[in-house]
Design a protein around this motif. Structure first.
Motif, PDB file in Angstrom:
ATOM      1  N   GLY A 103       0.493  -1.449  -0.108  1.00 55.15           N
ATOM      2  CA  GLY A 103       0.369  -0.024   0.330  1.00 55.15           C
ATOM      3  C   GLY A 103       0.624   1.271  -0.022  1.00 55.15           C
ATOM      4  N   ASP A 104       2.096   0.990  -0.268  1.00 55.64           N
ATOM      5  CA  ASP A 104       3.266   2.622  -0.167  1.00 55.64           C
ATOM      6  C   ASP A 104       2.974   2.420  -1.174  1.00 55.64           C
ATOM      7  N   ASP A 105       3.304   4.219  -1.523  1.00 52.99           N
ATOM      8  CA  ASP A 105       3.176   4.803  -2.384  1.00 52.99           C
ATOM      9  C   ASP A 105       4.811   5.059  -2.632  1.00 52.99           C
ATOM     10  N   ILE A 106       5.472   4.598  -4.068  1.00 53.83           N
ATOM     11  CA  ILE A 106       6.767   5.301  -3.818  1.00 53.83           C
ATOM     12  C   ILE A 106       7.436   5.954  -5.501  1.00 53.83           C
ATOM     13  N   THR A 107       8.031   6.176  -5.543  1.00 57.40           N
ATOM     14  CA  THR A 107       8.475   7.486  -6.604  1.00 57.40           C
ATOM     15  C   THR A 107       9.709   5.798  -8.159  1.00 57.40           C
ATOM     16  N   VAL A 108       9.216   5.909  -8.503  1.00 60.10           N
ATOM     17  CA  VAL A 108      10.599   5.543  -9.303  1.00 60.10           C
ATOM     18  C   VAL A 108      11.015   6.365 -10.480  1.00 60.10           C
ATOM     19  N   ARG A 109      12.624   6.390 -11.079  1.00 62.76           N
ATOM     20  CA  ARG A 109      13.736   7.692 -11.306  1.00 62.76           C
ATOM     21  C   ARG A 109      13.875   7.670 -11.643  1.00 62.76           C
ATOM     22  N   ARG A 110      14.575   8.031 -13.062  1.00 66.72           N
ATOM     23  CA  ARG A 110      16.885   7.996 -13.358  1.00 66.72           C
ATOM     24  C   ARG A 110      17.086   8.657 -12.483  1.00 66.72           C
ATOM     25  N   VAL A 111      18.688   8.298 -11.881  1.00 64.50           N
ATOM     26  CA  VAL A 111      18.887   9.035 -11.511  1.00 64.50           C
ATOM     27  C   VAL A 111      20.914   9.159 -11.779  1.00 64.50           C
ATOM     28  N   ASP A 112      21.553  10.042 -11.499  1.00 65.69           N
ATOM     29  CA  ASP A 112      22.660  10.021 -11.322  1.00 65.69           C
ATOM     30  C   ASP A 112      23.903  10.879 -10.784  1.00 65.69           C
ATOM     31  N   THR A 113      24.609  11.368 -11.294  1.00 65.07           N
ATOM     32  CA  THR A 113      25.720  11.853 -10.179  1.00 65.07           C
ATOM     33  C   THR A 113      25.737  13.172  -9.526  1.00 65.07           C
ATOM     34  N   GLY A 114      24.735  13.893  -9.766  1.00 67.15           N
ATOM     35  CA  GLY A 114      23.879  15.149  -8.828  1.00 67.15           C
ATOM     36  C   GLY A 114      23.287  14.174  -7.615  1.00 67.15           C
ATOM     37  N   ASP A 115      22.916  13.109  -7.356  1.00 66.85           N
ATOM     38  CA  ASP A 115      21.921  12.216  -6.599  1.00 66.85           C
ATOM     39  C   ASP A 115      22.951  12.041  -5.598  1.00 66.85           C
ATOM     40  N   LEU A 116      24.619  12.610  -4.745  1.00 67.01           N
ATOM     41  CA  LEU A 116      25.402  11.154  -4.662  1.00 67.01           C
ATOM     42  C   LEU A 116      24.632  11.938  -3.551  1.00 67.01           C
ATOM     43  N   VAL A 117      24.222  12.989  -2.649  1.00 70.53           N
ATOM     44  CA  VAL A 117      24.514  12.945  -1.180  1.00 70.53           C
ATOM     45  C   VAL A 117      22.897  11.718  -0.462  1.00 70.53           C
ATOM     46  N   ALA A 118      22.328  11.974  -1.288  1.00 68.08           N
ATOM     47  CA  ALA A 118      21.057  11.455  -0.865  1.00 68.08           C
ATOM     48  C   ALA A 118      21.613  10.074  -1.760  1.00 68.08           C
ATOM     49  N   ALA A 119      22.052   9.717  -2.313  1.00 64.46           N
ATOM     50  CA  ALA A 119      22.007   8.071  -2.077  1.00 64.46           C
ATOM     51  C   ALA A 119      22.741   7.746  -0.767  1.00 64.46           C
ATOM     52  N   THR A 176      20.935   3.992 -13.740  1.00 60.96           N
ATOM     53  CA  THR A 176      20.756   3.767 -12.088  1.00 60.96           C
ATOM     54  C   THR A 176      19.211   4.439 -11.860  1.00 60.96           C
ATOM     55  N   LEU A 177      18.350   3.566 -11.211  1.00 60.85           N
ATOM     56  CA  LEU A 177      17.339   3.624 -10.971  1.00 60.85           C
ATOM     57  C   LEU A 177      16.900   3.950  -9.752  1.00 60.85           C
ATOM     58  N   ALA A 178      16.202   5.266  -9.230  1.00 59.23           N
ATOM     59  CA  ALA A 178      15.707   5.024  -7.142  1.00 59.23           C
ATOM     60  C   ALA A 178      14.498   4.769  -7.507  1.00 59.23           C
ATOM     61  N   ALA A 179      14.261   4.502  -6.478  1.00 63.80           N
ATOM     62  CA  ALA A 179      12.823   4.452  -5.876  1.00 63.80           C
ATOM     63  C   ALA A 179      13.562   5.255  -4.203  1.00 63.80           C
ATOM     64  N   GLN A 180      12.056   5.967  -4.471  1.00 59.72           N
ATOM     65  CA  GLN A 180      11.771   7.093  -3.341  1.00 59.72           C
ATOM     66  C   GLN A 180      10.021   7.586  -2.671  1.00 59.72           C
ATOM     67  N   THR A 181      10.360   7.955  -1.726  1.00 61.59           N
ATOM     68  CA  THR A 181       9.299   7.919  -1.078  1.00 61.59           C
ATOM     69  C   THR A 181       8.729   9.229  -1.309  1.00 61.59           C
ATOM     70  N   ALA A 182       7.670   9.829  -1.081  1.00 62.09           N
ATOM     71  CA  ALA A 182       6.707  11.155  -1.334  1.00 62.09           C
ATOM     72  C   ALA A 182       7.254  12.325  -0.321  1.00 62.09           C
ATOM     73  N   SER A 183       8.207  12.131   0.569  1.00 59.25           N
ATOM     74  CA  SER A 183       9.254  13.147   0.932  1.00 59.25           C
ATOM     75  C   SER A 183      10.741  13.033   0.398  1.00 59.25           C
ATOM     76  N   GLY A 184      11.085  11.987  -0.797  1.00 58.53           N
ATOM     77  CA  GLY A 184      11.944  12.622  -1.365  1.00 58.53           C
ATOM     78  C   GLY A 184      13.110  12.077  -1.085  1.00 58.53           C
ATOM     79  N   ARG A 185      12.735  11.125  -0.477  1.00 55.06           N
ATOM     80  CA  ARG A 185      13.861  10.092   0.147  1.00 55.06           C
ATOM     81  C   ARG A 185      14.459   8.792  -0.613  1.00 55.06           C
ATOM     82  N   ILE A 186      15.728   8.846  -0.974  1.00 54.67           N
ATOM     83  CA  ILE A 186      15.615   7.285  -2.084  1.00 54.67           C
ATOM     84  C   ILE A 186      15.612   6.303  -0.773  1.00 54.67           C
ATOM     85  N   VAL A 187      15.131   5.187  -0.956  1.00 52.48           N
ATOM     86  CA  VAL A 187      14.731   4.204  -0.318  1.00 52.48           C
ATOM     87  C   VAL A 187      15.368   2.591  -1.166  1.00 52.48           C
ATOM     88  N   GLY A 188      15.612   3.073  -2.140  1.00 51.93           N
ATOM     89  CA  GLY A 188      16.649   1.598  -3.313  1.00 51.93           C
ATOM     90  C   GLY A 188      17.146   1.784  -4.437  1.00 51.93           C
TER      91      GLY A 188
END
Length: 358
Positions: A192-208, A246-258
């Motif tokens: 039941g959780d909603d997640i967003t899947v998107r492409r990421v790159d080195t600009g997402d290094l801090v969150a990763a 690279t694909l990232a799964a992130q929560t509604a708050s923008g937190r990368i969890v996968g």
């Protein structure tokens, strides 16, 4: 078919006559003038019962040397200018397309990107001139991010024309700089959780890196097969479009969890997954893996492989969930699972798969 003939009047006519004598139709022809002859590339339609060896023999009797024959595929039916323009368009949209574009342009080849300065210090590879270097079956080009891009095709020397086309693609990529396609998918997990899947790159290094810090040593050990001493170094490489997608799964708050990685490894393709402990067993890994495999199939990869520990039941289950033929190799606790992409990947969640992300 590729063969070399003398640069003399009538040499091409002799080849065409020899091929016609065996019922072989010439669909297209490209010529590559060299200093000591001319290399001719033919797209042929031959009778099904005619063996390649007989064609080679006929060409040799007509004056052709160093003849090479390989079965054509659908890409070869597109005229070369149209194909090159299509590859340039794909490269312009996505930096991760460059290795794939080069492989489609040049056929079966091994592509390696060597950094200008290796991680951990030391000297980088010998720099190459701006115009690149062509050495028979090897071409070396300045990599867009620095360092050297090496392309090897041991079974067939490159022509100057192929070298010029490859150099133009690399230069285009370099001029456009880092880029990935926009787009994201919001989906609901089985829990039941909603997640967003998107492409990421080195600009997402801090969150990763923040996700790395939240993962337990056990989870990181399963992903990297041992302790991770320098996560920034690993992640900077993994997130670079130069080495894959690279694909990232992130929560509604923008937190990368996968994170899911599709990595171009020479002429092979690796998949890898990392899901934060708190979000495991919710279908994220399977969702990311299914999308990565779909990307690999679209890119023309024959197979993908995952390297993990034999005790990583989650990764094994995700690979089995693809519904593809699998091969297993185990050596000293390390498990290599190879999925052959000769069947459509099975979506990890019910319903149609959303549009691809790049």
């Amino acid at each position: 078919m590729r063969t070399t003939v003398q640069d003399a009047p009538g040499s091409l006519a002799a080849l065409c006559t020899a091929l016609a004598g065996h019922g072989v139709d010439i669909l297209s022809l490209q010529t590559h003038p060299l200093a000591d002859g001319t290399v001719d590339d033919f797209l042929l339609r031959a009778p099904g019962a005619l063996p390649a060896a007989e064609i080679t023999r006929a060409v040799a009797l007509a004056g052709g040397t160093a003849t090479w024959i390989e079965r054509a595929d659908a890409h070869d039916l597109v005229d070369v200018p149209t194909r090159v323009l299509g590859l340039a368009a794909r490269t312009a949209l996505d930096a991760a397309e460059l290795p794939l574009a080069l492989r489609q342009l040049l056929g079966r080849c091994t592509i390696r990107s060597l950094p200008g300065r290796p991680a951990g210090g030391g000297r980088g590879p010998q720099p190459v001139p701006v115009e690149g270097v062509l050495e028979d079956t090897v071409m070396r080009l300045p990599a867009p991010e620095g360092g050297v891009l090496t392309v090897e095709r041991p079974y067939l020397p490159f022509t100057p024309t192929e070298f010029a086309r490859a150099r133009a693609l690399v230069e285009l990529d370099s001029r456009l700089g880092p880029r990935i396609p926009d787009g994201e998918d919001v989906l609901t997990l089985p829990a039941g959780d909603d997640i967003t899947v998107r492409r990421v790159d080195t600009g997402d290094l801090v969150a990763a890196r923040a996700m790395h810090d939240r993962c337990s040593p056990h989870t990181l050990g399963l992903r990297y097969h041992g302790p991770v001493g320098d996560a920034d170094r690993y992640l900077n490489h993994l997130l670079s479009p130069r080495f894959g997608r690279t694909l990232a799964a992130q929560t509604a708050s923008g937190r990368i969890v996968g994170l899911g990685h599709l990595l171009w490894d020479g002429d092979e393709t690796e998949v890898a997954l990392l899901v934060e402990d708190e979000w495991q067993q919710r279908g994220i890994g399977g969702e990311l893996l299914g999308r990565l495999v779909a990307m690999a199939a679209e890119a023309g990869c024959a197979s993908v492989y995952a390297v993990t520990k034999a005790s990583n039941t989650g990764m094994v289950a995700a690979m089995r969930g693809l519904g593809l033929p699998l091969d297993y190799q185990v050596e000293e606790g390390t498990l290599v699972i190879t999925a052959r992409l000769d069947a459509a990947p099975v979506a990890s969640a019910p319903g149609p798969r959303p549009p691809r992300l790049g």
